[in-house]
Scaffold this active site. Sequence first.
Site, PDB file in Angstrom:
ATOM      1  N   GLY A 351       0.899  -1.296   0.016  1.00  0.00           N
ATOM      2  CA  GLY A 351       0.195  -0.158   0.051  1.00  0.00           C
ATOM      3  C   GLY A 351       0.865   1.365   0.074  1.00  0.00           C
ATOM      4  O   GLY A 351       1.892   1.088   0.363  1.00  0.00           O
ATOM      5  N   GLY A 354      -0.027   9.140   2.081  1.00  0.00           N
ATOM      6  CA  GLY A 354       0.698  10.421   1.936  1.00  0.00           C
ATOM      7  C   GLY A 354       1.981  10.402   2.987  1.00  0.00           C
ATOM      8  O   GLY A 354       2.953  11.298   3.004  1.00  0.00           O
ATOM      9  N   PHE A 355       2.178   9.259   3.817  1.00  0.00           N
ATOM     10  CA  PHE A 355       3.368   9.159   4.689  1.00  0.00           C
ATOM     11  C   PHE A 355       4.306   8.005   4.102  1.00  0.00           C
ATOM     12  O   PHE A 355       5.144   7.639   4.924  1.00  0.00           O
ATOM     13  CB  PHE A 355       2.837   9.121   6.098  1.00  0.00           C
ATOM     14  CG  PHE A 355       2.214  10.122   6.600  1.00  0.00           C
ATOM     15  CD1 PHE A 355       2.883  11.288   7.068  1.00  0.00           C
ATOM     16  CD2 PHE A 355       0.812  10.494   6.501  1.00  0.00           C
ATOM     17  CE1 PHE A 355       2.266  12.521   7.589  1.00  0.00           C
ATOM     18  CE2 PHE A 355       0.241  11.497   6.765  1.00  0.00           C
ATOM     19  CZ  PHE A 355       0.967  12.636   7.455  1.00  0.00           C
ATOM     20  N   VAL A 358       4.337   1.036   1.723  1.00  0.00           N
ATOM     21  CA  VAL A 358       4.813  -0.252   2.667  1.00  0.00           C
ATOM     22  C   VAL A 358       5.141  -1.477   1.543  1.00  0.00           C
ATOM     23  O   VAL A 358       4.242  -1.521   0.624  1.00  0.00           O
ATOM     24  CB  VAL A 358       3.590  -0.422   3.478  1.00  0.00           C
ATOM     25  CG1 VAL A 358       3.858  -1.770   4.209  1.00  0.00           C
ATOM     26  CG2 VAL A 358       3.282   0.846   4.188  1.00  0.00           C
ATOM     27  N   ASP A 473      -4.207   9.066  14.509  1.00  0.00           N
ATOM     28  CA  ASP A 473      -4.640   8.678  13.194  1.00  0.00           C
ATOM     29  C   ASP A 473      -5.495   7.426  13.407  1.00  0.00           C
ATOM     30  O   ASP A 473      -5.387   6.561  12.639  1.00  0.00           O
ATOM     31  CB  ASP A 473      -3.771   8.646  12.109  1.00  0.00           C
ATOM     32  CG  ASP A 473      -4.225   8.936  10.668  1.00  0.00           C
ATOM     33  OD1 ASP A 473      -5.317   9.306  10.821  1.00  0.00           O
ATOM     34  OD2 ASP A 473      -3.768   8.447   9.947  1.00  0.00           O
TER      35      ASP A 473
END
Length: 666
Positions: A351, A354-355, A358, A473
């Site tokens: 996946g 924005g960060f 993976v 989050d």
Amino acid sequence: MLLEHFHLATLFLLLVTTAGGVGGQKFTYNGFAGSNLDLDGVAGVTPNGLLMLTNGPIQMKGHAFHPSPLPFRAARSFSTTFVFSIFGQYIDLSAPGLAFVVTTSKEMHATALPGQFLGLLNTTNNTNPNAHFFAVELDTLLNVDFRDINSNHVGINVDSLVSRAAADAGYYDDATGRFQNLSLISRKAMQVWVDYDGAATEITVTMAPLGLARPSKPLLRTTVDLSTVLQHQDTAYVGFSSATAVLFARHFIVGWSFALDGPAPTLDISSLPALPPTGPKPRSRVLEIVLPIASATVVLAVGIAVYIFVRRRLRYAEVREDWESAFGPQPFSYKDLYQATKGFSDTNLLGAGGFGSVYKGVLRKPDMDTEVAVKRVSHQSRQGMKEFIAEVASMRRLHHRNLVQLLGYCRRKGELLLVYDHMPNGSLDKYLHDPMPGKGMLEWAQRFHIIRGVASGLSYLHEDWEQIVIHRDVKASNVLLDGEMNGRLGDFGLARLHDHGSDAQTTHVVGTMGYLAPELGHTGRATPSTDVFAFGAFLLEVTCGRRPIEQDERNNRVMLVDWVAEQWRKGSITKAADVRMPNSFCLDQVSLVLKLGILCCHPLHNARPTMRQVVQYLDGDLPLPEFSPVYLGSTMLELMYSAEFFNKNLMTYVSSGVISDLSTGR
């Protein structure tokens, strides 16, 4: 001898003070040896005549001003040119840069801060019309608070560190018209020209490598009325300001000239002092004699061997500094992670967001193979890298059956690699909103088990660990399922730690729309209570199979918490449960979870339960307080996403990718 000294002193004064001007309206410094600049902070002049604004140590500032104020009455036109160079500790990571400044008072710099404030302002007077300064910043540090465009830019600033105009550092080639990038931290000398047209109230900024003629097309052009900046004062000071942050850096001014109502005098490049050496030490004379005599075959063989060795080392090169030793040894090398993920191939991509991205990896060891998830994130954090690594090292010590275990990290060039336990069943989000072929919908017993597990993990983070960890989050896409379908809270990319009994220091609004507590729009401060709000939205999402924010057939935005409350008002809250769930379910348990979700989403933070209480409600150890749908008062949509909250706080972070997409919640 005395007469000779008198003539030399007279010649020097002509070069550095008036240079053909009258009344101090022109001056030229072809080097600064013997100059009488007004210096403060760590600024000084080296023996060979370099003006060194900062000399290396972190969190320091330095200023250098022409000693006497200049007659700027009626905001006269001016022109200046200077040569600078920035020496950082790393070639791709730097401390803040420097700025050319025009100011009505040098006293403002006494209270200024180093770091991101460049020695110009502080936390209380940024964006202050009474600051009365104009600056051209050469900024080498990205700061979202000041809306910087990147970490290598030139900006025009007036009474604020938020630039009125900014551009990538570089110049337009006269021959081709193409833009050529320049690295401000390359340790190379570069020349800047700044010109102000008082009649047109226009500023232009141009730059180029030292020795290249001034490009005809300026880098920046914008309107600035200096009469409003200088408040019609008759005089103003001109000079430079610079600062360091968490990295060692030196900022040099090599030469400088200035003129009012005319072009700045040309600098004599041949007379400028030399910068410190930037490359490796020269070879010894023995090598210079022996190497040319060596046979071509030996040289070629050595060259090939060195090339292969260097290429291999660069492929797997890591970054590790002395201060990291305090966090203990790291169990993963970049080479191991590169090979485990098949070179971070797309086939191993689990996946992306924005960060970071993976990847699935398999670490092969003699005794057994271990599946891991490797997350690649940007090296340029919104906080200092040292602080970020300290938090990563702390989070390695988090151990709970309902948290995705962070196993360690590895640094390489411009990226940070975080290594987690691999969760074979992926994210809960896909089971709720995009069920995979061959895998049916989750039944209620599975959903409740996942809810209970995530609640336990959050309670551990908030109350049971040595520090308070605020996740910031919490959402279905960040809940991963292990091989036995246990829910584990993951993705600590936004998490913040602080000691029990103290407040978190973060003031940035980050997270995902639909899960953001309303008080974040006013304070920007994350707390355990804001995590509870997000968990409430998560409870409703899992039970109803709907996202926290959806659009109806009329394209109106509908808050899930309002919709569930409406079902309750109509007399049967359990009708809000996901109708796609197979098998029957306990109505009392569904009702409990839905009401608990509404309670956790209360608009007043002190009306929400703690996560420890949430676990007790779910386990039946504590009865849920009696309340009705009207307990919420006005609708959640009005409170959460008012125009003030959305416009003033969220749009900034949506545009920068900090806040996730509104509709998908991803």
